[in-house]
Design an enzyme around this catalytic site. Structure first.
Site, PDB file in Angstrom:
ATOM      1  N   ASN A   9      11.329 -70.049  25.632  1.00  0.00           N
ATOM      2  CA  ASN A   9      11.296 -69.668  27.131  1.00  0.00           C
ATOM      3  C   ASN A   9      10.236 -70.893  27.868  1.00  0.00           C
ATOM      4  O   ASN A   9       8.957 -70.802  27.448  1.00  0.00           O
ATOM      5  CB  ASN A   9      10.388 -68.503  27.324  1.00  0.00           C
ATOM      6  CG  ASN A   9      10.230 -68.213  28.890  1.00  0.00           C
ATOM      7  OD1 ASN A   9      10.727 -68.606  29.890  1.00  0.00           O
ATOM      8  ND2 ASN A   9       9.494 -67.151  29.203  1.00  0.00           N
ATOM      9  N   LYS A  11       9.610 -71.508  30.980  1.00  0.00           N
ATOM     10  CA  LYS A  11       9.223 -71.049  32.188  1.00  0.00           C
ATOM     11  C   LYS A  11       9.281 -72.467  33.003  1.00  0.00           C
ATOM     12  O   LYS A  11      10.250 -73.107  32.991  1.00  0.00           O
ATOM     13  CB  LYS A  11       7.618 -70.856  31.808  1.00  0.00           C
ATOM     14  CG  LYS A  11       7.483 -69.870  30.739  1.00  0.00           C
ATOM     15  CD  LYS A  11       5.927 -69.072  30.602  1.00  0.00           C
ATOM     16  CE  LYS A  11       6.068 -68.090  29.577  1.00  0.00           C
ATOM     17  NZ  LYS A  11       4.677 -67.592  29.555  1.00  0.00           N
ATOM     18  N   GLU A  97       5.598 -62.202  33.625  1.00  0.00           N
ATOM     19  CA  GLU A  97       5.186 -62.768  34.849  1.00  0.00           C
ATOM     20  C   GLU A  97       6.256 -62.622  36.155  1.00  0.00           C
ATOM     21  O   GLU A  97       5.603 -62.380  37.134  1.00  0.00           O
ATOM     22  CB  GLU A  97       5.416 -64.432  34.494  1.00  0.00           C
ATOM     23  CG  GLU A  97       4.178 -64.837  33.481  1.00  0.00           C
ATOM     24  CD  GLU A  97       4.789 -65.808  32.591  1.00  0.00           C
ATOM     25  OE1 GLU A  97       5.643 -66.421  32.771  1.00  0.00           O
ATOM     26  OE2 GLU A  97       4.119 -65.897  31.513  1.00  0.00           O
ATOM     27  N   GLU A 165       6.362 -58.272  24.365  1.00  0.00           N
ATOM     28  CA  GLU A 165       5.301 -59.433  24.758  1.00  0.00           C
ATOM     29  C   GLU A 165       4.077 -58.682  25.381  1.00  0.00           C
ATOM     30  O   GLU A 165       3.782 -58.493  26.691  1.00  0.00           O
ATOM     31  CB  GLU A 165       5.882 -60.435  25.858  1.00  0.00           C
ATOM     32  CG  GLU A 165       6.897 -61.082  25.427  1.00  0.00           C
ATOM     33  CD  GLU A 165       7.255 -62.158  25.876  1.00  0.00           C
ATOM     34  OE1 GLU A 165       7.459 -63.367  25.195  1.00  0.00           O
ATOM     35  OE2 GLU A 165       7.360 -62.208  27.062  1.00  0.00           O
ATOM     36  N   GLY A 171       0.471 -66.779  26.546  1.00  0.00           N
ATOM     37  CA  GLY A 171      -0.346 -68.145  27.052  1.00  0.00           C
ATOM     38  C   GLY A 171      -1.691 -67.921  26.685  1.00  0.00           C
ATOM     39  O   GLY A 171      -2.351 -68.743  27.552  1.00  0.00           O
ATOM     40  N   SER A 211       1.747 -66.008  22.492  1.00  0.00           N
ATOM     41  CA  SER A 211       1.026 -66.758  21.648  1.00  0.00           C
ATOM     42  C   SER A 211       1.769 -67.121  20.223  1.00  0.00           C
ATOM     43  O   SER A 211       0.674 -67.213  19.164  1.00  0.00           O
ATOM     44  CB  SER A 211      -0.494 -66.567  21.728  1.00  0.00           C
ATOM     45  OG  SER A 211      -0.954 -66.586  22.733  1.00  0.00           O
TER      46      SER A 211
HETATM   47  P1  PGA Z   1       3.303 -67.899  25.253  1.00  0.00           P
HETATM   48  O1  PGA Z   1       4.627 -67.219  26.020  1.00  0.00           O
HETATM   49  O2  PGA Z   1       4.245 -68.275  23.897  1.00  0.00           O
HETATM   50  O3  PGA Z   1       3.216 -69.308  25.783  1.00  0.00           O
HETATM   51  O4  PGA Z   1       2.359 -66.960  25.007  1.00  0.00           O
HETATM   52  C1  PGA Z   1       5.420 -66.249  25.558  1.00  0.00           C
HETATM   53  C2  PGA Z   1       6.299 -65.558  26.814  1.00  0.00           C
HETATM   54  O5  PGA Z   1       5.580 -65.378  27.702  1.00  0.00           O
HETATM   55  O6  PGA Z   1       7.571 -65.526  26.662  1.00  0.00           O
END
Ligand code: PGA
Length: 254
Positions: A9, A11, A97, A165, A171, A211
């Site tokens: 992803n 983003k 998000e 998640e 993040g 993460s």
């Molecule tokens: P991250 O995000 O791996 O940067 O923690 C995962 C996600 O939001 O899909």
């Protein structure tokens, strides 16, 4: 046996040149016929050119969001059929998000899931508790609600992947432990069995996200109910993402 599924992803990251380079590097690093499903989910404006770049690779295209209406006066929104036109196989729905920054509700997400499936898209439906909810021992209540408000007999269990998640892990560099992930995934699968039945629920894939890195992927992916990963930050680095893919293959003895 569930076929693992690892998706990146992106983003709201990368410019076009960086996106093109990332795909080129991934194509060079990832074996051409891996024993799992792979996807990249770029921002809307890069879907078509990224789709062109991944041709001939094992990666499929996913979008990060979709609207539930087919067409009309919905300025700024994208219809499911448009994503199909752009070459998408997958669409992420209900990312934390979008729930917590953009205010999307369970009612809206339920409509999006149905509209996406109707257009022939495979949905990656995200669920996960916030830190205060985990600390108040409310994780299972939250997951149950997020499953119940979207799943029903009219949602095809073969055209959806759930992504667990935990919001506190996204993040932050603080991933769930393999045991925490396994417990949540097991609970989600039991909840899905109430909507469908044990057989269908045991065939449905549940990715872990939050993460994920090359260093922690193998332990997370070794858990019996963890069927792959939805990767944010680490999917922007070809070396890291390809090592997560290899760790998944190794963890599942494929
Ligand atoms: P991250 O995000 O791996 O940067 O923690 C995962 C996600 O939001 O899909």
């Amino acid at each position: 046996m569930r076929r693992p599924f690892v998706a990146g992803n992106w983003k709201m990251n990368l410019n076009w040149e960086q996106a093109r380079q990332l795909v080129a590097d991934l194509k060079a690093k990832v074996r051409p016929d891996p024993p799992l499903d792979l996807a990249v989910c770029p921002p809307f404006v890069y879907l078509i050119p990224v789709g062109r770049e991944i041709q001939g690779s094992p990666f499929r295209l996913g979008a990060q969001n979709v609207y539930f209406q087919e067409k009309g006066a919905f300025t700024g929104e994208i219809a499911p059929s448009m994503l199909k036109d752009a070459g998408c196989t997958y669409v992420i729905i209900g990312h934390s998000e979008r729930r917590h920054i953009l205010g999307e509700t369970g009612d809206l997400l339920a409509k999006k899931v149905r509209a996406a499936q109707k257009a022939g898209l495979h949905v990656i439906y995200c669920v996960g508790e916030k830190l205060d909810e985990r600390e108040a021992n409310r994780t299972e209540d939250v997951l149950a609600r997020q499953i119940d408000e979207v799943f029903g007999p009219d949602v095809s269990p073969t055209d959806i992947t759930v992504a667990y998640e935990p919001v506190w892990a996204i993040g932050t560099g603080r991933n769930a432990t393999p045991q925490q992930a396994q417990e949540a995934h097991r609970f989600i699968r039991m909840r899905l069995a109430r909507v469908y039945n044990d057989g269908l629920a045991s065939g449905l894939r549940i990715q872990y996200g939050g993460s994920v890195t090359a260093a922690n992927a193998r332990d997370l992916m070794s858990q019996p109910d963890v069927d792959g990963a939805l990767v944010g930050g680490a999917s922007l680095k070809a070396d890291e993402f390809s090592r997560i893919i290899e760790a998944t293959i190794a963890a599942k003895n494929l």
